[in-house]
Write a protein that holds these residues in place. Sequence first.
Motif, PDB file in Angstrom:
ATOM      1  N   ASP A 144      36.589  35.036  34.653  1.00  0.00           N
ATOM      2  CA  ASP A 144      35.603  34.020  34.280  1.00  0.00           C
ATOM      3  C   ASP A 144      35.628  32.872  35.291  1.00  0.00           C
ATOM      4  OD1 ASP A 144      35.098  35.568  32.079  1.00  0.00           O
ATOM      5  OD2 ASP A 144      36.265  34.321  30.695  1.00  0.00           O
ATOM      6  N   ILE A 145      34.455  32.294  35.535  1.00  0.00           N
ATOM      7  CA  ILE A 145      34.323  31.266  36.564  1.00  0.00           C
ATOM      8  C   ILE A 145      33.967  29.929  35.925  1.00  0.00           C
ATOM      9  CG2 ILE A 145      33.011  30.527  38.591  1.00  0.00           C
ATOM     10  CD1 ILE A 145      32.691  33.476  39.312  1.00  0.00           C
ATOM     11  N   LYS A 146      34.811  28.941  36.189  1.00  0.00           N
ATOM     12  CA  LYS A 146      34.624  27.588  35.675  1.00  0.00           C
ATOM     13  C   LYS A 146      34.067  26.713  36.793  1.00  0.00           C
ATOM     14  CE  LYS A 146      38.387  25.369  34.660  1.00  0.00           C
ATOM     15  NZ  LYS A 146      39.600  24.911  33.938  1.00  0.00           N
ATOM     16  N   SER A 201      31.497  21.793  33.387  1.00  0.00           N
ATOM     17  CA  SER A 201      30.798  22.617  32.411  1.00  0.00           C
ATOM     18  C   SER A 201      31.741  22.985  31.277  1.00  0.00           C
ATOM     19  CB  SER A 201      30.268  23.888  33.077  1.00  0.00           C
ATOM     20  OG  SER A 201      29.725  24.775  32.117  1.00  0.00           O
ATOM     21  N   LYS A 202      31.232  22.950  30.034  1.00  0.00           N
ATOM     22  CA  LYS A 202      32.049  23.328  28.884  1.00  0.00           C
ATOM     23  C   LYS A 202      32.072  24.840  28.680  1.00  0.00           C
ATOM     24  CE  LYS A 202      31.314  18.989  26.400  1.00  0.00           C
ATOM     25  NZ  LYS A 202      30.791  18.345  25.159  1.00  0.00           N
ATOM     26  N   ALA A 244      21.445  36.557  35.271  1.00  0.00           N
ATOM     27  CA  ALA A 244      22.075  36.083  34.035  1.00  0.00           C
ATOM     28  C   ALA A 244      22.018  34.556  33.969  1.00  0.00           C
ATOM     29  CB  ALA A 244      23.516  36.557  33.961  1.00  0.00           C
ATOM     30  N   VAL A 245      21.857  34.024  32.755  1.00  0.00           N
ATOM     31  CA  VAL A 245      21.761  32.578  32.545  1.00  0.00           C
ATOM     32  C   VAL A 245      22.851  32.160  31.565  1.00  0.00           C
ATOM     33  CG1 VAL A 245      20.307  30.683  31.742  1.00  0.00           C
ATOM     34  CG2 VAL A 245      19.275  32.608  32.962  1.00  0.00           C
ATOM     35  N   TYR A 246      23.558  31.083  31.908  1.00  0.00           N
ATOM     36  CA  TYR A 246      24.643  30.580  31.072  1.00  0.00           C
ATOM     37  C   TYR A 246      24.371  29.132  30.695  1.00  0.00           C
ATOM     38  CZ  TYR A 246      27.090  34.736  32.695  1.00  0.00           C
ATOM     39  OH  TYR A 246      27.437  36.029  32.976  1.00  0.00           O
ATOM     40  N   ASP A 247      24.675  28.817  29.444  1.00  0.00           N
ATOM     41  CA  ASP A 247      24.502  27.455  28.924  1.00  0.00           C
ATOM     42  C   ASP A 247      25.767  26.675  29.236  1.00  0.00           C
ATOM     43  OD1 ASP A 247      24.197  25.127  27.424  1.00  0.00           O
ATOM     44  OD2 ASP A 247      23.309  26.151  25.713  1.00  0.00           O
ATOM     45  N   SER A 248      25.618  25.548  29.973  1.00  0.00           N
ATOM     46  CA  SER A 248      26.782  24.728  30.322  1.00  0.00           C
ATOM     47  C   SER A 248      27.324  23.974  29.108  1.00  0.00           C
ATOM     48  CB  SER A 248      26.403  23.708  31.395  1.00  0.00           C
ATOM     49  OG  SER A 248      25.543  22.706  30.839  1.00  0.00           O
ATOM     50  N   GLU A 249      26.516  23.871  28.061  1.00  0.00           N
ATOM     51  CA  GLU A 249      26.843  23.116  26.850  1.00  0.00           C
ATOM     52  C   GLU A 249      27.011  21.621  27.119  1.00  0.00           C
ATOM     53  OE1 GLU A 249      30.047  24.911  24.715  1.00  0.00           O
ATOM     54  OE2 GLU A 249      29.076  26.887  24.634  1.00  0.00           O
ATOM     55  N   ILE A 250      26.396  21.146  28.208  1.00  0.00           N
ATOM     56  CA  ILE A 250      26.375  19.710  28.498  1.00  0.00           C
ATOM     57  C   ILE A 250      24.972  19.309  28.903  1.00  0.00           C
ATOM     58  CG2 ILE A 250      28.783  19.595  29.253  1.00  0.00           C
ATOM     59  CD1 ILE A 250      27.757  19.523  32.151  1.00  0.00           C
ATOM     60  N   GLN A 251      24.669  18.018  28.768  1.00  0.00           N
ATOM     61  CA  GLN A 251      23.420  17.456  29.280  1.00  0.00           C
ATOM     62  C   GLN A 251      23.716  16.042  29.751  1.00  0.00           C
ATOM     63  OE1 GLN A 251      20.842  17.305  31.080  1.00  0.00           O
ATOM     64  NE2 GLN A 251      19.692  18.741  29.776  1.00  0.00           N
ATOM     65  N   LEU A 252      23.000  15.607  30.774  1.00  0.00           N
ATOM     66  CA  LEU A 252      23.201  14.291  31.367  1.00  0.00           C
ATOM     67  C   LEU A 252      22.112  13.335  30.899  1.00  0.00           C
ATOM     68  CD1 LEU A 252      23.945  15.508  35.011  1.00  0.00           C
ATOM     69  CD2 LEU A 252      25.618  14.941  33.248  1.00  0.00           C
ATOM     70  N   ASP A 253      22.475  12.114  30.621  1.00  0.00           N
ATOM     71  CA  ASP A 253      21.514  11.096  30.193  1.00  0.00           C
ATOM     72  C   ASP A 253      20.886  10.417  31.413  1.00  0.00           C
ATOM     73  OD1 ASP A 253      22.089  11.575  27.514  1.00  0.00           O
ATOM     74  OD2 ASP A 253      23.808  10.222  27.578  1.00  0.00           O
TER      75      ASP A 253
END
Length: 252
Positions: free
Chosen positions: A213-215, A231-232, A243-252
């Motif tokens: 797995d790649i962080k 990324s979480k 393939a698409v992965y959700d980072s589970e973060i968003q920036l304001d």
Amino acid sequence: MELLNFKHQLGLICVMLLLPVLCTSQDTFTCSRATYYGSPDCYGNPRGACGFGEYGKIVNDGNVAGVSWLWKNGSGCGACYQVRCKIPQFCDDYGAYVVVTDFGVGDRTDFVMSPRGYSRLGKNADASAELFKYGVVDVEYKRVPCRYNGYNILLKVHERSNNPHYLAILIIYIGGTNDITAVDLWQEDCKDWRPMRRAFGAVFDAENPPRGDIKLRFQVRGSAGLNWVESKNVISSDWNAGAVYDSEIQLD
């Protein structure tokens, strides 16, 4: 010819010195010019220099633009701007909200807009038609936050990737007024972060990426300066192109 007296000369000099200020002091708007490019469906260009592909065609309902110096060697990809033209009888007070998806140079322009985006400059359909006749218009613009309600930052494995020898990723749905200036991946055997290369536009790559797995972490430039955000979520070891992965973060 009668020479201008000292008072008139001084007044003229003051006006000339103030012109750049007047172009940037109206709520941080900057003066420039904008034009548009041809498109059979009025949407964006999926072959844009940012590397966004189909995302670059349909993001923001196709209201997108290519930019020149605002491209920032690719770190300006995905930035959002409010652009409004300066012909009172034709131009909408708010103007257009566009997302940067490409590099583009026109006739002393900062924005080369999709037809959909350019049409938003007009007050109505008739006014927009008149603006298309101009071809190039004077505008003012400012950076505004990108808002992607319901979306975290997504990590898309680029189509050129080949597991396990070569990994390229595209980072999309970056919120706020943030630029991604660098990307690192975690090298478990060395217990260290390894920088990825900006391949082109918004695409980062690495040859012989780590197995398993790649962080990832991203260097973000925003109102708070430069910061690293991790990324979480990880890119799974069995990743494949597309393939698409959700980072589970968003920036304001």
